[in-house]
Enzyme design. Structure first.
Site, short mmCIF file in Angstrom:
data_model
loop_
_atom_site.label_atom_id
_atom_site.label_comp_id
_atom_site.label_asym_id
_atom_site.label_seq_id
_atom_site.Cartn_x
_atom_site.Cartn_y
_atom_site.Cartn_z
N MET A 80 48.83 17.56 33.37
CA MET A 80 49.60 16.67 32.61
C MET A 80 50.43 17.67 31.52
SD MET A 80 48.03 13.68 32.57
CE MET A 80 47.13 13.17 31.22
N HIS A 104 46.87 25.47 28.04
CA HIS A 104 45.57 25.84 27.26
C HIS A 104 44.90 26.50 28.63
CE1 HIS A 104 42.62 22.70 28.59
NE2 HIS A 104 43.60 22.28 27.85
N GLY A 159 42.22 26.19 29.57
CA GLY A 159 41.42 25.49 30.49
C GLY A 159 42.72 25.72 31.57
N HIS A 160 43.89 25.52 31.61
CA HIS A 160 44.99 25.08 32.22
C HIS A 160 45.30 26.51 33.23
CE1 HIS A 160 46.42 21.15 29.72
NE2 HIS A 160 46.30 20.71 31.19
N GLN A 210 47.59 6.42 34.93
CA GLN A 210 46.33 6.71 34.86
C GLN A 210 45.84 6.42 33.89
OE1 GLN A 210 46.44 10.72 35.91
NE2 GLN A 210 45.31 10.90 34.48
N GLY A 247 39.26 21.19 37.25
CA GLY A 247 38.30 21.77 35.80
C GLY A 247 37.29 20.30 36.23
N MET A 285 38.51 22.80 25.39
CA MET A 285 39.74 22.89 25.37
C MET A 285 40.32 21.17 26.00
SD MET A 285 41.53 26.45 26.14
CE MET A 285 40.00 27.84 24.05
N SER A 320 44.45 19.36 25.78
CA SER A 320 45.64 18.79 25.41
C SER A 320 45.69 18.29 24.01
CB SER A 320 46.81 18.77 26.54
OG SER A 320 46.84 19.22 27.84
P1 AMP Z 1 45.13 17.53 32.06
O1 AMP Z 1 46.59 18.47 31.97
O2 AMP Z 1 44.57 17.24 30.98
O3 AMP Z 1 45.25 16.55 33.10
O4 AMP Z 1 44.40 18.81 33.03
C1 AMP Z 1 45.19 19.43 34.63
C2 AMP Z 1 43.37 20.34 34.62
O5 AMP Z 1 43.33 21.61 33.60
C3 AMP Z 1 42.21 19.30 35.11
O6 AMP Z 1 41.51 20.04 36.33
C4 AMP Z 1 41.59 19.78 34.21
O7 AMP Z 1 40.25 18.79 34.17
C5 AMP Z 1 41.85 20.78 34.19
N1 AMP Z 1 41.38 20.61 31.79
C6 AMP Z 1 41.59 20.28 31.27
N2 AMP Z 1 40.76 20.72 30.66
C7 AMP Z 1 40.07 22.18 30.55
C8 AMP Z 1 39.27 22.56 30.03
N3 AMP Z 1 38.93 23.16 28.65
N4 AMP Z 1 38.27 23.53 31.20
C9 AMP Z 1 38.53 23.88 32.26
N5 AMP Z 1 39.43 23.03 32.95
C10 AMP Z 1 40.06 22.13 32.78
#
Ligand code: AMP
Length: 283
Positions: free
Chosen positions: A30, A34, A36-37, A61, A147, A184, A186
């Site tokens: 989304m 950071h 993580g992404h 969602q 993640g 981490m 967003s």
């Molecule tokens: P989001 O943009 O928050 O929907 O996350 C996109 C992807 O990044 C999802 O698969 C999350 O699980 C993964 N993700 C978000 N934060 C982290 C993190 N701190 N460590 C590892 N993966 C992450």
């Protein structure tokens, strides 16, 4: 790197590269990237010829009163970071492209969403399962990387891939943390300095649980109570859930007899944070 905004162009691009025998790895996000992404992108890139990053704040969602309209966004920065990670494409569709007028199909799982985050976010996993199914059909990846921070989401995706016979390898990446342990997210930008300090209650309490389990504590009620006390000892915290459950089915456990998922959701101020750890008492 191409920025693609339409379903048709994305499908055509994937078909073209796959006809050349090249493989595609997808990282659904989304945005507001950071580390993580970026870690997910590295994993996908290492496994495939092409990295495709989708960037879509999926409205289905989010429940009412959640942060859909406030969700942080910085597209130009995200495009730059994805390019630096070697992405071939960022797929960044508008909402109407994914949910055109008349859209009426959804993907629902029977039991995984009845646990953890699904309890207080009843529409969340239906929205995730539906959009990820669509992304799989649009991008047609060989590999998709998610993640472990969103542990339940990862289990939902693994299950839907199995149930719906997607020929896609699902890879889970470990949680990436700030130096002090905060996972981490967003959403961490919403935290005031005082709330940021209280955000540490999650990783600290997972460490506490791990220590207790490895010392032999098996009673889930005792473990939950100690974790709860630690979290509530920090300012600004309100607990959504503290759960010990089976890492596969996500069903609650009363006693720790093998690897257990300790999963937390805590409101720090108005920001809801999640974290988790699989703890194996035998290791
Ligand atoms: P989001 O943009 O928050 O929907 O996350 C996109 C992807 O990044 C999802 O698969 C999350 O699980 C993964 N993700 C978000 N934060 C982290 C993190 N701190 N460590 C590892 N993966 C992450």
């Amino acid at each position: 790197m191409k920025v693609i905004k339409t379903v048709e162009e994305m499908q055509n691009w994937s078909e073209t590269v796959q006809l050349r025998g090249e493989t595609v790895g997808l990282v659904p996000t989304m945005g507001y990237f950071h580390q993580g992404h970026l870690g997910l992108m590295e994993t996908a890139k290492a496994m495939c010829d092409h990295l495709v990053v989708s960037l879509f704040v999926n409205p289905t969602q989010f429940g009412e009163n959640e942060d859909l309209d406030a969700y942080p966004m910085d597209l130009d920065r995200d495009f730059k970071l994805a390019e630096e990670k070697g992405a071939s494409v960022v797929f960044a569709p508008q909402r109407e492209e994914i949910y055109p007028a008349g859209f009426q199909t959804s993907v629902a799982l029977a039991s995984l969403p009845l646990h953890l985050c699904g309890l207080n976010r009843p529409v969340h996993f239906g929205g995730v399962a539906t959009v990820v199914t669509k992304l799989f059909n649009i991008v047609r990846p060989e590999v998709a990387v998610f993640g472990a921070k969103d542990f339940q989401q990862l289990q939902v995706i693994r299950q839907l891939v199995k149930d719906l016979n997607f020929n896609i390898r699902i890879v889970g990446n470990p949680i990436v943390r700030e130096a002090d342990g905060l996972a981490m997210s967003s959403r961490n930008v919403y935290l005031s300095p005082g709330e940021r300090a209280s955000g540490l209650s999650l990783s600290r309490s997972l460490e506490l649980a791990e220590g207790l389990i490895k010392e032999g504590e098996k009673d889930a009620a005792i473990l939950r109570a100690k974790v709860t006390d630690l979290i509530l000892g920090f300012d600004h915290t309100a607990i959504d859930y503290v759960t010990l459950c089976d890492p596969e089915t996500l069903a609650d456990v009363d006693h720790v007899t093998g690897p257990v998922l300790v999963a937390l959701a805590v409101k720090v101020g108005t920001t809801r944070l999640i974290d988790n750890r699989v703890i194996d008492p035998a290791q």
